[in-house]
Design a protein around this motif. Sequence first.
Motif, PDB file in Angstrom:
ATOM      1  N   PHE A  27      34.743  34.226  34.658  1.00 11.73           N
ATOM      2  CA  PHE A  27      34.081  34.688  35.607  1.00 11.73           C
ATOM      3  C   PHE A  27      33.971  33.721  36.754  1.00 11.73           C
ATOM      4  O   PHE A  27      33.759  32.650  36.705  1.00 11.73           O
ATOM      5  N   PRO A  28      34.083  34.075  38.087  1.00  5.78           N
ATOM      6  CA  PRO A  28      34.193  35.379  38.497  1.00  5.78           C
ATOM      7  C   PRO A  28      35.689  36.087  38.295  1.00  5.78           C
ATOM      8  O   PRO A  28      36.472  35.230  37.890  1.00  5.78           O
ATOM      9  N   GLU A  64      38.656  39.455  39.090  1.00  2.00           N
ATOM     10  CA  GLU A  64      39.364  40.525  40.049  1.00  2.00           C
ATOM     11  C   GLU A  64      39.310  41.720  39.123  1.00  2.00           C
ATOM     12  O   GLU A  64      39.509  41.515  37.991  1.00  2.00           O
ATOM     13  N   THR A  84      36.680  41.643  44.107  1.00  2.00           N
ATOM     14  CA  THR A  84      36.249  40.483  43.256  1.00  2.00           C
ATOM     15  C   THR A  84      34.794  40.723  42.911  1.00  2.00           C
ATOM     16  O   THR A  84      34.124  41.201  43.622  1.00  2.00           O
ATOM     17  N   ASP A  93      31.948  38.434  42.104  1.00  2.00           N
ATOM     18  CA  ASP A  93      31.292  37.192  41.834  1.00  2.00           C
ATOM     19  C   ASP A  93      29.831  37.023  41.757  1.00  2.00           C
ATOM     20  O   ASP A  93      29.204  36.165  41.885  1.00  2.00           O
ATOM     21  N   ARG A  94      29.238  38.277  41.427  1.00  2.00           N
ATOM     22  CA  ARG A  94      27.975  38.366  41.327  1.00  2.00           C
ATOM     23  C   ARG A  94      27.583  38.544  40.008  1.00  2.00           C
ATOM     24  O   ARG A  94      28.416  39.549  39.473  1.00  2.00           O
ATOM     25  N   ASN A 142      26.803  42.329  44.214  1.00  2.00           N
ATOM     26  CA  ASN A 142      28.111  42.956  44.848  1.00  2.00           C
ATOM     27  C   ASN A 142      27.768  44.301  44.983  1.00  2.00           C
ATOM     28  O   ASN A 142      26.819  44.839  44.229  1.00  2.00           O
TER      29      ASN A 142
END
Length: 642
Positions: free
Chosen positions: A71-72, A74, A86, A88-89, A113
């Motif tokens: 993590f993060p 895709e 993506t 990323d949260r 996100n």
Amino acid sequence: MTDNIQDESLDLLESLKEQLREHELDAMLIPHDDEYLSGDLTPDCERIATLTGFTGSAGYVCVSISQKEEFPVEISSRKDEHEMLTIDRAQAVFVDGRYKVQVKEQVDGSVYNSFNFAEVKPADWLVAVLPKKARVGVDLRCISFQYYKQLKKDLELSGIELVALEENLLDLVWKDRPGAVCSPVEIFPDEFNGCPSLQKRKNLARSLRDRGLDATIISRPETVCWLLNIRGRDRECLPVINCRLVAYANEAVEWYLNLDHLSDEVQASLEDHVGHIDIFPEAGFDDVLDRLSNASCKVYVDSRSTNAHIFQALESKGAQVVEGMGLCELPMATKNPTELAGEHKAHLKDGVAMCRFLAWLDDVTRPENITDVEAYLRRVEDLDEAVLAEKAEKFRKIEGDYIEPSFATISALGPNAAMCHYNHAEVAAPRKMGHDPLYLIDSGSQFMEGTTDITRTVLVGPGVTEQMQLMYTLVLKGHIALASTVFPRGTCGLQLDAIARRPLWSEGFDYEHGTGHGVGHVLGVHEGPHNISTRSSTVPLEVGMVTSIEPGYYEDNEYGIRLENLYEVCQCSQPGCQHMLCFEPLTLVPFDTRLIIREMLTPAERSWLNSYHQNVHTIIKNAATTMSDMEVSYLAEATAPV
């Protein structure tokens, strides 16, 4: 969000994560809907809005405390498999296309996100983010059984367990949560409903016997209120009380509600109105699920409008559950003659009010003032989206038997109109007039006779571009194309939807919402089972149904255009087509012909528009005996042939 509200939301998020740890969960899915699966929420059920700031009428939030090592990550977009998005949260908000702009305006992108359902579904996100053997909690009272089954299947395929929660963990940490709303039951007289409750219940019992069923559970408040011919004020703009009902094949009925809804005065008149029914506290509703299960009853349930908790309680304890579309849904949707007559009366009142509003607005923004920019700015300096919305409702309130708006008015200038469900009451300051050439107002009323819903986009200032006129004309062409369509019985909204989109498609454009929705009778302004959409609109249209037609176009951060009328589905009267169906307009308000590129209209489109406008002019002028000279002049000019 203000800094204070944002801080409170972050504190709530951290408290929720602590609850996840205490319950040994890796993540939680939070649906927008309440236990009745309604999108029209009471304040105590505004969970997503309280947690994230997003105030739309549909969506989900995922919160996780465990992520994969990489993590993060895709994730491939479902809309375009070659596009990678993506994650990323550790939190995400999921909305449909109506809210793609609004969600970015309202939700802190550094915390969440945001994704469109068409691109990423909550199950996709959970699978992409969580490690195998992760546990995801969900309150089964707030999701449909249909969605629960699919979600469970999608997660289990990836080794993730879906855990049914005994209580909503967000509620446990929501400080200062508002109390539940409990309004008095209101009798909806037979002179307006057209069919006594006792007869409706006899019809329902007959349907159960014909299918070899013992009982049906109705957990949608709108349906219960329709069946009992009652109304209430538990929800803003939706005249219902929160309640559930069990109807039996022997015509017995058990009604479950908060008994505070029933004053002594109401209870005395209720039996005269509805006949005998057994009334129980809603807190004991699970008891009837046990009784139905212990008796191995054959119970009919609508999996789209009944929460997963009810289904699971029935199936796990031995009831024979039969799934299908609710037995009251088609009778509700196909309005009886009294209801249809009421709808025409309501739309006449609404048409008078909206014509008077547009005449006032036209007087403020008339062309000579738009040309003289300084004079125009002086005339509109005290006007903003809130003032315009209040003015429109003021004209409606003058009409007799007005109850309330049928939804929160969308009063949107310029870029705000690009948000399909924009609400000026939810921003720091409503946008002022004087900056934008276009104004969109989507509004409606609840009258005792019926429910209305109309959208108009009108010229209100200098600066209109050829592109705006092009898009307005394409949207109007799409509206006319569908409104003038003759179609065979058995046709559903999915088959009709493309007709309204074709003019936009031909120029490379589209819109990300449905083309039409059913409308209730002094009930929900959005009512199934029929709709006109690219998704889940497979119920055939029938004579007596009411539907909107509302194509649109939205240029992010610039402007939005939507043109909406309500229509009655009727048997066609054209020679040779009497076996077919067509749409007859209920809405009686002019379109703004100043925004049309007239040479783009075909002779048939001109004929439809001129005929519609002539009908509006004749009916409104004859009905509105109190119209001023200015209003009469506006009406004549607005409905002049093109």
